[in-house]
Every structure is written in C-alpha cells, then in structure tokens.
Design a protein around this motif. Sequence first.
Motif, short mmCIF file in Angstrom:
data_model
loop_
_atom_site.label_atom_id
_atom_site.label_comp_id
_atom_site.label_asym_id
_atom_site.label_seq_id
_atom_site.Cartn_x
_atom_site.Cartn_y
_atom_site.Cartn_z
N ALA A 168 -4.21 15.01 -1.08
CA ALA A 168 -5.11 14.18 -0.27
C ALA A 168 -4.66 14.13 1.19
O ALA A 168 -5.48 14.20 2.11
CB ALA A 168 -5.17 12.77 -0.85
N GLU A 169 -3.36 14.03 1.42
CA GLU A 169 -2.84 14.00 2.79
C GLU A 169 -3.09 15.33 3.49
O GLU A 169 -3.49 15.37 4.66
CB GLU A 169 -1.35 13.70 2.77
N PHE A 170 -2.90 16.43 2.77
CA PHE A 170 -3.15 17.76 3.33
C PHE A 170 -4.61 17.90 3.73
O PHE A 170 -4.93 18.36 4.84
CB PHE A 170 -2.77 18.81 2.28
N ARG A 171 -5.52 17.48 2.85
CA ARG A 171 -6.95 17.57 3.17
C ARG A 171 -7.30 16.67 4.35
O ARG A 171 -8.10 17.03 5.21
CB ARG A 171 -7.79 17.19 1.95
N ALA A 172 -6.70 15.49 4.37
CA ALA A 172 -6.99 14.57 5.47
C ALA A 172 -6.55 15.16 6.80
O ALA A 172 -7.26 15.05 7.81
CB ALA A 172 -6.31 13.23 5.23
N ARG A 173 -5.42 15.81 6.82
CA ARG A 173 -4.92 16.39 8.07
C ARG A 173 -5.70 17.65 8.46
O ARG A 173 -5.79 17.97 9.64
CB ARG A 173 -3.43 16.71 7.95
N LEU A 174 -6.25 18.34 7.47
CA LEU A 174 -7.11 19.48 7.78
C LEU A 174 -8.40 19.01 8.44
O LEU A 174 -9.02 19.74 9.22
CB LEU A 174 -7.45 20.27 6.51
N GLY A 175 -8.82 17.81 8.07
CA GLY A 175 -10.03 17.26 8.66
C GLY A 175 -11.28 18.02 8.27
O GLY A 175 -11.53 18.31 7.11
N GLN A 176 -12.08 18.40 9.26
CA GLN A 176 -13.37 19.04 9.01
C GLN A 176 -13.22 20.35 8.26
O GLN A 176 -14.10 20.74 7.50
CB GLN A 176 -14.09 19.26 10.34
N ALA A 177 -12.11 21.03 8.44
CA ALA A 177 -11.91 22.31 7.77
C ALA A 177 -11.86 22.19 6.25
O ALA A 177 -12.08 23.16 5.54
CB ALA A 177 -10.61 22.95 8.27
N ALA A 178 -11.56 20.99 5.75
CA ALA A 178 -11.46 20.80 4.30
C ALA A 178 -12.69 20.14 3.69
O ALA A 178 -12.70 19.86 2.49
CB ALA A 178 -10.22 19.96 3.98
N GLU A 179 -13.71 19.89 4.50
CA GLU A 179 -14.87 19.17 3.99
C GLU A 179 -15.63 19.96 2.92
O GLU A 179 -16.29 19.37 2.06
CB GLU A 179 -15.82 18.81 5.14
N PRO A 214 16.89 7.40 -2.04
CA PRO A 214 16.89 5.94 -1.83
C PRO A 214 16.35 5.55 -0.46
O PRO A 214 15.63 4.55 -0.32
CB PRO A 214 18.36 5.57 -1.99
N GLU A 215 16.69 6.33 0.57
CA GLU A 215 16.22 6.01 1.91
C GLU A 215 14.70 6.16 2.00
O GLU A 215 14.01 5.32 2.60
CB GLU A 215 16.89 6.92 2.95
N GLU A 216 14.16 7.24 1.41
CA GLU A 216 12.70 7.44 1.41
C GLU A 216 12.00 6.35 0.60
O GLU A 216 10.93 5.86 0.99
CB GLU A 216 12.37 8.82 0.86
N GLY A 217 12.59 6.02 -0.54
CA GLY A 217 12.01 4.95 -1.35
C GLY A 217 11.97 3.63 -0.60
O GLY A 217 10.99 2.88 -0.68
N MET A 218 13.03 3.34 0.14
CA MET A 218 13.06 2.11 0.93
C MET A 218 11.95 2.12 1.98
O MET A 218 11.24 1.13 2.17
CB MET A 218 14.42 1.98 1.62
N ALA A 219 11.80 3.27 2.65
CA ALA A 219 10.77 3.36 3.68
C ALA A 219 9.39 3.15 3.08
O ALA A 219 8.54 2.46 3.66
CB ALA A 219 10.86 4.72 4.37
N THR A 253 0.82 -1.24 0.00
CA THR A 253 0.00 0.00 0.00
C THR A 253 0.84 1.28 0.00
O THR A 253 2.03 1.20 0.05
CB THR A 253 -0.93 -0.01 1.22
N LEU A 254 0.16 2.48 -0.01
CA LEU A 254 0.88 3.72 -0.25
C LEU A 254 0.76 4.70 0.90
O LEU A 254 -0.23 5.41 1.01
CB LEU A 254 0.38 4.36 -1.54
N PRO A 255 1.73 4.76 1.81
CA PRO A 255 1.76 5.86 2.77
C PRO A 255 2.43 7.08 2.14
O PRO A 255 3.02 6.97 1.07
CB PRO A 255 2.63 5.28 3.90
N LEU A 256 2.31 8.23 2.81
CA LEU A 256 3.01 9.42 2.31
C LEU A 256 4.40 9.44 2.92
O LEU A 256 4.55 9.46 4.14
CB LEU A 256 2.24 10.69 2.68
N VAL A 257 5.40 9.46 2.07
CA VAL A 257 6.79 9.41 2.53
C VAL A 257 7.57 10.52 1.83
O VAL A 257 7.39 10.74 0.63
CB VAL A 257 7.43 8.03 2.22
N GLY A 258 8.43 11.21 2.57
CA GLY A 258 9.35 12.14 1.96
C GLY A 258 8.75 13.45 1.49
O GLY A 258 9.32 14.13 0.64
N ARG A 259 7.60 13.84 2.05
CA ARG A 259 6.96 15.09 1.61
C ARG A 259 6.68 16.04 2.79
O ARG A 259 5.78 16.86 2.73
CB ARG A 259 5.64 14.77 0.89
N ASP A 260 7.49 15.94 3.84
CA ASP A 260 7.27 16.79 5.02
C ASP A 260 7.44 18.27 4.70
O ASP A 260 6.67 19.12 5.16
CB ASP A 260 8.24 16.38 6.14
#
Length: 934
Positions: free
Chosen positions: A253-264, A419-424, A210-217
């Motif tokens: 999508a991650e940004f909207r998810a973290r905004l929660g209700q504010a992004a509905e 490479p480290e982010e890709g591995m994670a 599956t796909l987590p968000l990695v390397g976009r902090d």
Amino acid sequence: MRFCGACGERLRDAPLPVEAGERRPVTVLFADLVGSSALAARLDPEDFRALLLGFRKTAADVIARHRGSLAQHQGDGLLARFGFPIAREDDAHRALRAGLELVAAVAGDAAAEGLRLRVALHSGIAVVATLGHGAAAEPGAMVGETTTIAARLQTAARPGEVWASEATRRLAGPRFRFTPMGDIALAGLPRPVAAHRLEGEAAEAGATTTLPLVGRDRELRSLFAAWRDAEAGAGSALLIEAEPGMGKSRLVAEFRARLGQAAEGAVMIAAGSQDGESAFRPLLGWLAGAIGPGGRGALAGWMERVGLAAEHAAPLAVLLGCASPAEVQEMAQAGRRRRRRNLAALLAGLRAGAAGPVCLFVAEDIHWADDSSLTLLRQLADACAAPGARMLLLLTRRAEGRALPGAAPMTLRLPPLTPEEGMALAIAAAPNELTPAMARQIVERAGGVPMFVAEAARDMEAGAALPLTLRAALTSRLDALTETKSVAQLAAVLGRSFPVALIEALAEAVGAPPPRRALRLLAEAGFLEPEGPAEAPTGFVFRHELMRDTAYETLLRSRRTALHRAVATLMQARPGTRPEQLGWHLAAGGDAVGAIAAYDRAAHAAAEASAHVEAAAHGRAALALLPGLADGPQRWAAEARLNIALAAQVTITRGNAADEVGEAFSRAHQAAQRLGDARVLLRTLRGLQTYHLVRGNVAEGHAFGQAVLDRLAEETDPALLLQAHRAFGLGLIYLGRAAEARHHLTRALALYDTERDAPHRVDYGSDPQVLAYAHLGWALWFDGEPAAALAADAEALRAARALSHPHSLCFALAFSTALAQFADRPGPALAAAQELQALAAQQEFPYWAAWGAILEGWARARLGDAVQGEAVLRRGLDDYAATGAGLLRPYGLALLAAILPPTRGAEAAALVAEARSLAEAGSIRFAEAAIRAA
C-alpha cells in the motif's frame, strides 16, 4: 415465498430464532473465604451476616473498579469474570490485580479476624448465555471448563494466596511476578493444571492509535528499483514473504501510494482463506469487480473497453456464470482444451485490465490461492520477465502456505521490527497519553510484529494495561461497536469477503435491520474495506483474517450452524453460486448430505476443467463429512463413489502408485462389499489392479485383473468390458505374455466408442482408446512385429493429440519413448522424452515427468553425452521412486547399467543384480530384455 391474501404484498419470512449468548475469551476469578465456618460458630448470626455482607460489598467494589463483572455469590465464595459483557485487551491483568486486592482487603479487615481469602484465576473460552427458560432462567450464565478449572484450582491454594493457571500466567507476561507451584491434579478434570502463585505486580501499563510505515526502507528501495527496471523494459516478479502481521499488505500500500498516479491502473488480486479449493476464485473476484454489475452485457462492454479479443468471451462468461447457452455449449465441447482456454482468457484479461505505461499487478496472500490461480500467476510472472516487458508483478504470501509453482521469484522477506523501530511505531501510532515506558511494554510483547504493535496501540486507553494478544485487542474493538457488532458477526459467517446483496438477504432472513449503515460504520472503524465503486460498493472484505475470526468465534456454535444453514438456503437460490462455497456452508450448517453432494459437484466440475488438484481437494472435503451420515447403504454408496473419484484425480496429479490412491480404492472396495453393488466392486478391483501393477507388484495386480474378468464372464456392458480387457492386457505385457495381451487389447479397441466412452477420461483419468493403442504397440514389439508396433504407437499419439487431453497424451508419449528405446532409436526417444517432461511439468504430473527423465538420460548417453545422461537418468529414478512406483525401476536400473563406461563394470553389475532381483520379486518380465542387454 408468501404473500398477503388481502393486499398481495410479499410477507416477510419468519426470522431465524436467535439464541442469546456468545463464546468469549474470559479470565475467571474464583474466591472463597477460609475459616468462615469456625467464625460463624463463634459469632451471633446477625453479626456474621453483617460480616458477609461487608465482604460482598468490598468484593463487588473491587471487581467493578477493575471492570470485571460479579457473576454470582456461592455461600462465602464468589465468581467473577473479566471479558464480559465488554472485553478489554488487559482483562487478565485486571483480574490478577483484583485478586491481590481482594486478598489484601480481607486480611486487613479487623472485623474478620481469623478469616483468610484464597483466590484462583484461569483464562480460556467460555459460553456466556442465558441458562434455562422463564422464571428459572439465569441470564449471563457462564458455562465451560474455564469456570471449572478456576473453581477447582482455588481449592488447592492456601489461605491468603492468589493462584493462576498457566494460561493466565502466559497472558500476564512480565507484568506480574509468579512462583511456579507445579502441576496440580484437580478433581473431575482429565489432566493436571500447571499452577503459579501470584506474588505481586512488577510493571506498569500502556495505550494506542494508528499505523505508519516503520522499518521498511530497504524493502521500499527494492520495490522502486524493480519499478524502474520495468519502466526500462526489464519487468519482473517480486515476492514479499513474511509471517502474519509483518506488514506485507502495508508495504504494498505504501509503495502504491508513493507511486501515485502511476499505480492507479494496477490490477489488485487478493486470495482468502476459503479460496484454496476453488479454481481461479481470487482472479474471478478481481474480474467481477473490474466488470461491475450487469452480467453478460457488462462483460461485453468491459472487453470492448480494454480491447480484449472476442475469442476469450466464452471462457470468461462461463467462469463468471453469465454465459449464453451457446457459450456454455462451446466450452463443453472444448473438452481438454477448456483449461487452456480458461488460463489464456484470464491471462489476457489481466494484461488488458492493467492500465498505464508500466503495468502493475498485485496478488496478495497467495498462500491461500488455489492451484489453478497459482498456475496462472506463474504464467503472468513469466510474461513479466519476458524481454521488453514493461510489467511488474508483486506477490505476497506467508512462509507456511502455498507457493508459486516453478522457480521462486526474487523474494523480499520481512524481518521483525527492531526494538527501536517498534518503539517508533508504537509512539507514532499511539494517542498523546502513551509514554515511552508504555510503548516499550507494547514492543516487548509484540515480538517485532508491526500488526501486533499497531493493534495494541490503536485501542489502548491511557493508563490501561498492555494488550496481551491481538485477539484480545480485536475483541475489545468489536465489543466497542455496539451498533454494528451483530452485522460484523453476520459478515463473518459469510467469509473473509462477501457481496452486499448476500449480507442484505441474510439480514432479512434473520430479522435484522438492513445492514448498509452498519457496513459503512465497520469500514470507517477499520474492520472492513469496501470493494467495487467507491460511490456504491458491491462487496466488503475484512481488513485481515484475524478480524473475521474474532467476529466469527464470538458466535455460539448453535447460532453459527443456524446462520450457515440460512446462507446455504440463500446461495442455492442465487445464480452463479460455486458448489464448493455452497458445500462449505452446508457442512457448517450441519447438512452433511447436502454438503457432500455440493462438494461432489464441485469435484466433477473441476475434473472436467482439468483442475485436478482442486477436484481432489473437493473430494477430500466430501469424504471428511461421511462420519456425519448414518451407517447404511446411503453412506456406503457415497463412500465408494467419492473414494473412486478421489483416486482418479490423485492418479492424474501424483501417479497410480501414490499411497492415497491405494488407500482410496481400498476404502471404496470395503464400502462396495458392504453395499453389495457388483459394478462398484468391479471398479474398485480395477483400481486396485492398476495400483499394484504400477507399484511393481505385477502378479498381485494381475490377480485383481483376473478377478475382474471372472466377474464379467456373463457381462454384456461394452464400457465395463473395455476397461477390463484394456487393463488385463497391460498386466499381461508386464508379465511377458505379449501374445495373450494382444488378444485383450484388440478386444478393448473393438469395444471402444468415442462418444459413449468419453466420460472415462474423468472417471479413470485417461482415454481408454489411447491407452489400448499404446499398450498394443508394446505387445506387438515384444511379439516380434516391430512395424505393426510403431503403427499402433503412432495411432496412440494421433488419438491423444486429437483429444487435447494432457494426461492421455502423457501416457502415449511415455509408452512411445520406451518403444523408441526398445528399438534403440535414441534420437526419437530423446524428442519424445523432452516433450513428455515439458507437458508433465506444465500439468504437474510427477509420475510422467520421472518416466521421461529416465528415458531422456538413456537417450542423452547413447547420443554421446554420458555424464549428463547419467545425471538425468539417476534423477529420474529418484523422482520415480518418490511417487511410490516400482514398476519401471528394474528397467531403469538396467538402462543405467548399460550407459556406464567399462571402467565401472562392478557398479554396472550391481545395478543389474538389483534390477534382476526386483524384476523377479515383482514378476516384472517386460524388463528382462533390457536387463539381459545390460
């Protein structure tokens, strides 16, 4: 529609015939026993038969073990394929291993003394289908160059060797060791094939999940910083730019998810690959989803709920195809104000549709959006950046596609994963069986692209080889959906997104079961995403374009054609079908005549709505289909008509002197000559006349104008005579023959009829009355009647403003600005030049913007700002030249020479000399007064 004669029940239409087979990416293995003839001569036939049977059993076992399929035996050789009937992302790896194992098995068989096997592999697209009919039919036959190359390459290999083509070697990557064998000329093939000898395997395999968000902090921090600014009343637009697969949508999508209700309450807009030629299509898709089913009543209810002003009802209803007759008439009467009303209504709708203390707008994949949508998004971006705005606009695009007009917003460019982010990401996304070593192999091949890492990891089996391309991974996933694959293919024919009603109708037309269950399963599998209410989706969209492409490209071309024809038939019966969508399906369905007509309608509708870029694109799409028509009068008539219409739209967007304008009129002229249509021939001559005039070849353009007048000696049609005299008069002005020009321009004005000649604004790009008054102002000035000249000029501006036709107004402003310069009135010239440039920038008319810059520069210098004036004038000259035009250059050079200080006398003299040379070469006599004054 047919009904049963006994009970009256509707009869189901005969389903489309289904041609069994698919286009598939495959790796083909061809093997041949060397030395079998000599061995057959030594052995008893029964012993030799037993030897061959043993070889075939061994080969079948090896190929089955590596999950290939044995297509056929050919004497002492065999053909196997990997990728059919089930595709796996590592098919090339499996085939290479099978080749090595087959060679080793034959070499180690003591009974096969003197025999050696040679093997060759090639990867590519093949058609796998039933070949023939009845008893002679061959199910699963493989046809195409892929098989031929593998067979021919096998003959070049030496006994005991496994050779691979360059295509297979690239798919193998670092997992296998090869020795280059150079380019090999193969019998019957037009080009040599780069060959490589397989030496052995060099690496292990890998797996998925599956796909987590990695390397976009860092990027997330930037998004939240922009959000906090918007909360404080300092809104903005932010562009996320990256190549495909880098995670633009995932970041949003991650940004909207973290905004929660504010992004509905966010407004979500997404463009697709078919949207680039359809005005406002992504925005209308959002609007239709926000309103929901119910037509005009639903629109009214939504407008009331969000508080949208009633003045926007007519443009929105017309755009959505649910307008009343009165609203249709209202928008038709809006004329050139129609585009402005459309933009205003959609912008107001977007703003009203966004809920929450901070309004969030997201427009994804704008590289596919049409120019009208981009213009609106530009306006929305400007609104977000206005003081006090609590709004944030997020846009995503690929670097190589269309961009927002004007200044680019603040841009986040997503880099590849380290490479480290890709591995994670690989380890987090993969099943438990995936080891760090397997994850490293995935990351190496993915090149830092998160989507590649994720897709490779998601479907990997424990111990399976690394998927070599995203397409292989997606084909594998598609093949796994045995119950729903056919529905995915139907959906792919409809496009990236599609309404449920349309795919249901298509399924019925082809005799397939109702698709709702399959659509749900495809959504659960991650292939599709629902659109509309969660409880009852009204449509679906492929999760990304590559998924749609994968499903589409598995269909045989003949099957695609039949399906597109069926879709076109369905769309023709559906209200609100956009003609450019219908044209695309008709073209893909092999109906060139119908597709040309549909694109022609789309171009005309876009031109009427002042969506000139889209109108030109529709025209080009229609012209591209002309080779599909038989050579004859029908094709010649279409070629002339379409090229004339294209030239008119390109003239508006890029100027009369654009190369494409001249090419289009030349093609139209040749077609008109073959057609023998005198009126079409006259129109092409008129177009070539203006093209050459603006290019700066005045004498040549005047000759075309004279040819038009000569052909109209006996003509009584006032519309034809109006255009002939108007353009001829303009050419006479440029030639310095003002008195003669007055006669023709006065005649043109007398011939003008407001209602009858309104279509000229579409057919020719500008209103002929406005142009005739503007030309007459110049003619009167050069003929020594300044008061009458200014009066004619004022009438041109009045008429243009009354029409609200941007291109006609630009024309009038340009001539008015020059007239103010003739009269040495820098103040009025500056005001007119600035208005001209503002309007030209808004409408994206580079020709008129350059004209305005030339005269603004002169006016600024005359008003005391010599440095800025010179810079603006030089920029105007450069921009003018970039349009292909040459008519104004001598005049502009003379103006530049006139504003230079006395200390730069030599430079001014050189400019004057160049201006005089150009004026003489092009017979551009109107510029002589400015040249003498300089």
